[in-house]
Design a protein around this motif. Structure first.
Motif, PDB file in Angstrom:
ATOM      1  N   LEU A  23       0.820  -1.144  -0.096  1.00 55.08           N
ATOM      2  CA  LEU A  23      -0.152   0.089   0.103  1.00 55.08           C
ATOM      3  C   LEU A  23       0.813   1.203  -0.104  1.00 55.08           C
ATOM      4  CD1 LEU A  23      -2.509  -0.751   2.892  1.00 55.08           C
ATOM      5  CD2 LEU A  23      -3.006  -0.725   0.419  1.00 55.08           C
ATOM      6  N   SER A  24       0.289   2.382  -0.616  1.00 53.76           N
ATOM      7  CA  SER A  24       1.035   3.503  -0.438  1.00 53.76           C
ATOM      8  C   SER A  24       0.758   4.425   0.905  1.00 53.76           C
ATOM      9  CB  SER A  24       0.659   4.628  -1.682  1.00 53.76           C
ATOM     10  OG  SER A  24       1.253   5.610  -1.579  1.00 53.76           O
ATOM     11  N   SER A  25       1.527   4.604   1.530  1.00 55.26           N
ATOM     12  CA  SER A  25       1.187   5.291   2.746  1.00 55.26           C
ATOM     13  C   SER A  25       0.998   6.894   2.595  1.00 55.26           C
ATOM     14  CB  SER A  25       2.296   5.232   3.742  1.00 55.26           C
ATOM     15  OG  SER A  25       3.518   5.725   3.252  1.00 55.26           O
ATOM     16  N   LEU A  26       0.936   7.443   1.353  1.00 57.03           N
ATOM     17  CA  LEU A  26       0.600   8.667   0.966  1.00 57.03           C
ATOM     18  C   LEU A  26      -0.939   8.801   1.077  1.00 57.03           C
ATOM     19  CD1 LEU A  26       3.456   9.589  -1.557  1.00 57.03           C
ATOM     20  CD2 LEU A  26       3.279   9.849   0.921  1.00 57.03           C
ATOM     21  N   TYR A  27      -1.611   9.753   1.708  1.00 54.24           N
ATOM     22  CA  TYR A  27      -2.951   9.752   1.740  1.00 54.24           C
ATOM     23  C   TYR A  27      -3.261  11.268   1.408  1.00 54.24           C
ATOM     24  CZ  TYR A  27      -1.524  10.114   6.426  1.00 54.24           C
ATOM     25  OH  TYR A  27      -0.957  10.885   7.481  1.00 54.24           O
TER      26      TYR A  27
ATOM     27  N   LEU B  67      -3.299   2.830   9.820  1.00 52.36           N
ATOM     28  CA  LEU B  67      -3.798   2.074   8.744  1.00 52.36           C
ATOM     29  C   LEU B  67      -5.051   2.709   7.942  1.00 52.36           C
ATOM     30  CD1 LEU B  67      -3.393  -0.382   7.107  1.00 52.36           C
ATOM     31  CD2 LEU B  67      -4.733  -1.693   8.777  1.00 52.36           C
ATOM     32  N   ASP B  68      -6.172   2.989   8.984  1.00 49.05           N
ATOM     33  CA  ASP B  68      -7.214   3.516   8.333  1.00 49.05           C
ATOM     34  C   ASP B  68      -6.874   4.866   7.416  1.00 49.05           C
ATOM     35  OD1 ASP B  68      -8.658   1.559   9.450  1.00 49.05           O
ATOM     36  OD2 ASP B  68      -9.881   3.110  10.914  1.00 49.05           O
ATOM     37  N   ALA B  69      -6.083   5.673   7.607  1.00 50.61           N
ATOM     38  CA  ALA B  69      -5.732   6.742   6.863  1.00 50.61           C
ATOM     39  C   ALA B  69      -5.116   6.484   5.885  1.00 50.61           C
ATOM     40  CB  ALA B  69      -4.779   7.808   7.906  1.00 50.61           C
ATOM     41  N   LYS B  70      -4.059   5.408   5.800  1.00 54.55           N
ATOM     42  CA  LYS B  70      -3.335   4.949   4.531  1.00 54.55           C
ATOM     43  C   LYS B  70      -4.284   4.237   3.572  1.00 54.55           C
ATOM     44  CE  LYS B  70       1.140   4.897   7.135  1.00 54.55           C
ATOM     45  NZ  LYS B  70       0.588   5.842   7.738  1.00 54.55           N
ATOM     46  N   LEU B  71      -5.274   3.364   4.053  1.00 56.20           N
ATOM     47  CA  LEU B  71      -6.067   2.671   3.366  1.00 56.20           C
ATOM     48  C   LEU B  71      -7.181   3.497   2.681  1.00 56.20           C
ATOM     49  CD1 LEU B  71      -6.976  -0.246   5.612  1.00 56.20           C
ATOM     50  CD2 LEU B  71      -5.925  -0.357   3.403  1.00 56.20           C
ATOM     51  N   LEU B  72      -7.664   4.524   3.378  1.00 60.23           N
ATOM     52  CA  LEU B  72      -8.510   5.769   2.876  1.00 60.23           C
ATOM     53  C   LEU B  72      -7.998   6.511   1.668  1.00 60.23           C
ATOM     54  CD1 LEU B  72     -10.701   6.619   5.948  1.00 60.23           C
ATOM     55  CD2 LEU B  72     -11.619   5.276   4.016  1.00 60.23           C
ATOM     56  N   GLY B  73      -6.676   6.827   1.829  1.00 61.41           N
ATOM     57  CA  GLY B  73      -5.897   7.452   0.953  1.00 61.41           C
ATOM     58  C   GLY B  73      -5.784   6.558  -0.471  1.00 61.41           C
ATOM     59  N   ALA B  74      -5.452   5.323  -0.158  1.00 59.80           N
ATOM     60  CA  ALA B  74      -5.317   4.393  -1.310  1.00 59.80           C
ATOM     61  C   ALA B  74      -6.646   4.179  -2.073  1.00 59.80           C
ATOM     62  CB  ALA B  74      -4.538   3.068  -0.997  1.00 59.80           C
ATOM     63  N   TYR B  75      -7.695   4.177  -1.222  1.00 56.78           N
ATOM     64  CA  TYR B  75      -9.138   3.775  -1.785  1.00 56.78           C
ATOM     65  C   TYR B  75      -9.918   4.837  -1.435  1.00 56.78           C
ATOM     66  CZ  TYR B  75      -7.021  -0.945  -2.696  1.00 56.78           C
ATOM     67  OH  TYR B  75      -6.099  -1.816  -3.220  1.00 56.78           O
ATOM     68  N   PRO B  76     -10.069   6.049  -2.302  1.00 57.26           N
ATOM     69  CA  PRO B  76     -10.858   7.190  -1.872  1.00 57.26           C
ATOM     70  C   PRO B  76     -12.291   6.779  -1.952  1.00 57.26           C
ATOM     71  CG  PRO B  76      -9.471   7.602  -3.664  1.00 57.26           C
ATOM     72  CD  PRO B  76      -9.356   6.470  -3.267  1.00 57.26           C
TER      73      PRO B  76
ATOM     74  N   GLU C  50     -13.820  -0.785   4.843  1.00 64.56           N
ATOM     75  CA  GLU C  50     -14.549  -1.104   3.507  1.00 64.56           C
ATOM     76  C   GLU C  50     -13.199  -0.995   2.684  1.00 64.56           C
ATOM     77  OE1 GLU C  50     -17.236   1.068   0.146  1.00 64.56           O
ATOM     78  OE2 GLU C  50     -17.241   1.842   2.321  1.00 64.56           O
ATOM     79  N   ALA C  51     -12.254  -0.155   3.125  1.00 64.12           N
ATOM     80  CA  ALA C  51     -11.128  -0.213   2.194  1.00 64.12           C
ATOM     81  C   ALA C  51     -10.140  -1.469   2.226  1.00 64.12           C
ATOM     82  CB  ALA C  51     -10.055   1.066   2.671  1.00 64.12           C
ATOM     83  N   GLY C  52     -10.155  -1.897   3.391  1.00 65.47           N
ATOM     84  CA  GLY C  52      -9.526  -3.216   3.611  1.00 65.47           C
ATOM     85  C   GLY C  52     -10.114  -4.348   2.760  1.00 65.47           C
ATOM     86  N   VAL C  53     -11.452  -4.419   2.703  1.00 67.80           N
ATOM     87  CA  VAL C  53     -12.098  -5.464   1.814  1.00 67.80           C
ATOM     88  C   VAL C  53     -11.681  -5.264   0.427  1.00 67.80           C
ATOM     89  CG1 VAL C  53     -14.500  -5.926   1.127  1.00 67.80           C
ATOM     90  CG2 VAL C  53     -14.109  -5.926   3.503  1.00 67.80           C
ATOM     91  N   MET C  54     -11.582  -3.971  -0.059  1.00 65.63           N
ATOM     92  CA  MET C  54     -11.335  -3.659  -1.272  1.00 65.63           C
ATOM     93  C   MET C  54      -9.340  -4.192  -1.477  1.00 65.63           C
ATOM     94  SD  MET C  54     -12.637   0.087  -1.730  1.00 65.63           S
ATOM     95  CE  MET C  54     -14.211   0.582  -2.609  1.00 65.63           C
ATOM     96  N   VAL C  55      -8.829  -4.002  -0.653  1.00 63.44           N
ATOM     97  CA  VAL C  55      -7.658  -4.576  -0.648  1.00 63.44           C
ATOM     98  C   VAL C  55      -7.611  -5.931  -0.912  1.00 63.44           C
ATOM     99  CG1 VAL C  55      -5.398  -4.898   0.443  1.00 63.44           C
ATOM    100  CG2 VAL C  55      -6.445  -2.855   0.698  1.00 63.44           C
ATOM    101  N   CYS C  56      -8.419  -6.538  -0.075  1.00 64.46           N
ATOM    102  CA  CYS C  56      -8.575  -8.053  -0.421  1.00 64.46           C
ATOM    103  C   CYS C  56      -9.022  -8.590  -1.580  1.00 64.46           C
ATOM    104  CB  CYS C  56      -9.221  -8.604   1.031  1.00 64.46           C
ATOM    105  SG  CYS C  56      -8.481  -8.727   2.372  1.00 64.46           S
ATOM    106  N   HIS C  57     -10.132  -7.962  -2.169  1.00 61.87           N
ATOM    107  CA  HIS C  57     -10.645  -8.183  -3.318  1.00 61.87           C
ATOM    108  C   HIS C  57      -9.730  -8.148  -4.555  1.00 61.87           C
ATOM    109  CE1 HIS C  57     -15.023  -9.389  -2.421  1.00 61.87           C
ATOM    110  NE2 HIS C  57     -14.606  -8.515  -1.187  1.00 61.87           N
ATOM    111  N   GLU C  58      -8.937  -6.991  -4.425  1.00 63.48           N
ATOM    112  CA  GLU C  58      -8.095  -6.677  -5.548  1.00 63.48           C
ATOM    113  C   GLU C  58      -6.859  -7.422  -5.595  1.00 63.48           C
ATOM    114  OE1 GLU C  58      -4.895  -3.257  -6.242  1.00 63.48           O
ATOM    115  OE2 GLU C  58      -7.013  -2.348  -5.862  1.00 63.48           O
TER     116      GLU C  58
END
Length: 140
Positions: free
Chosen positions: A10-14, A75-84, A91-99
């Motif tokens: 994951l990119s940690s840039l959000y 982690l939430d901030a990083k996930l939401l930055g990667a999956y706006p 929800e972003a974690g689910v998107m990571v797993c699906h992808e």
């Protein structure tokens, strides 16, 4: 579903509008990889591994030292930055797993043994399950 020896990047840039005010610096700056994840691919597993492999690692400025930022918030901030498009970290974690699952190479069953180029010819596979191939020869 089990996730064996997967690598998650994951990119940690959000995005600044989704950023959490951080009282620590560095945390997990830049990109990071979660390795050797076992178990179900879900938010709880991602958070547990992120905490263990990134947030609480030696050298992290967020994992200790009086920081008020939690691993979940980071982690939430990083996930939401990667999956706006996601409305929450979960929800972003689910998107990571699906992808991650959707991008895996798939080998059709008929190609697993590599014995036939015709996808309708399952002769070798039938013989294998009946015990009639050279793969069942006993060798000492």
């Amino acid at each position: 579903m089990k996730l064996q020896l997967a690598t998650l990047t994951l990119s940690s840039l959000y995005a600044p509008h989704r950023a959490i005010a951080q009282s620590c610096t560095g945390g997990a700056a830049g990109s990071f990889k979660l390795k050797a994840i076992t178990g179900a691919c879900d938010y709880a597993t991602l958070l547990e591994e992120y905490t263990r492999q990134v947030f609480d690692m030696t050298g992290s400025t967020c994992g200790g030292g009086g920081s008020t930022l939690t691993a979940k918030e980071d982690l939430d901030a990083k996930l939401l930055g990667a999956y706006p498009a996601a409305s929450s970290g979960e929800e972003a974690g689910v998107m990571v797993c699906h992808e991650m699952y959707d991008s895996q190479n798939i080998t059709p069953f008929v190609n697993a043994a590599g014995k036939s180029v015709d996808p309708t010819n399952l002769h070798f596979e039938q013989e294998f399950y009946n015990g009639g191939t050279d793969w069942q020869e006993e060798v000492e």
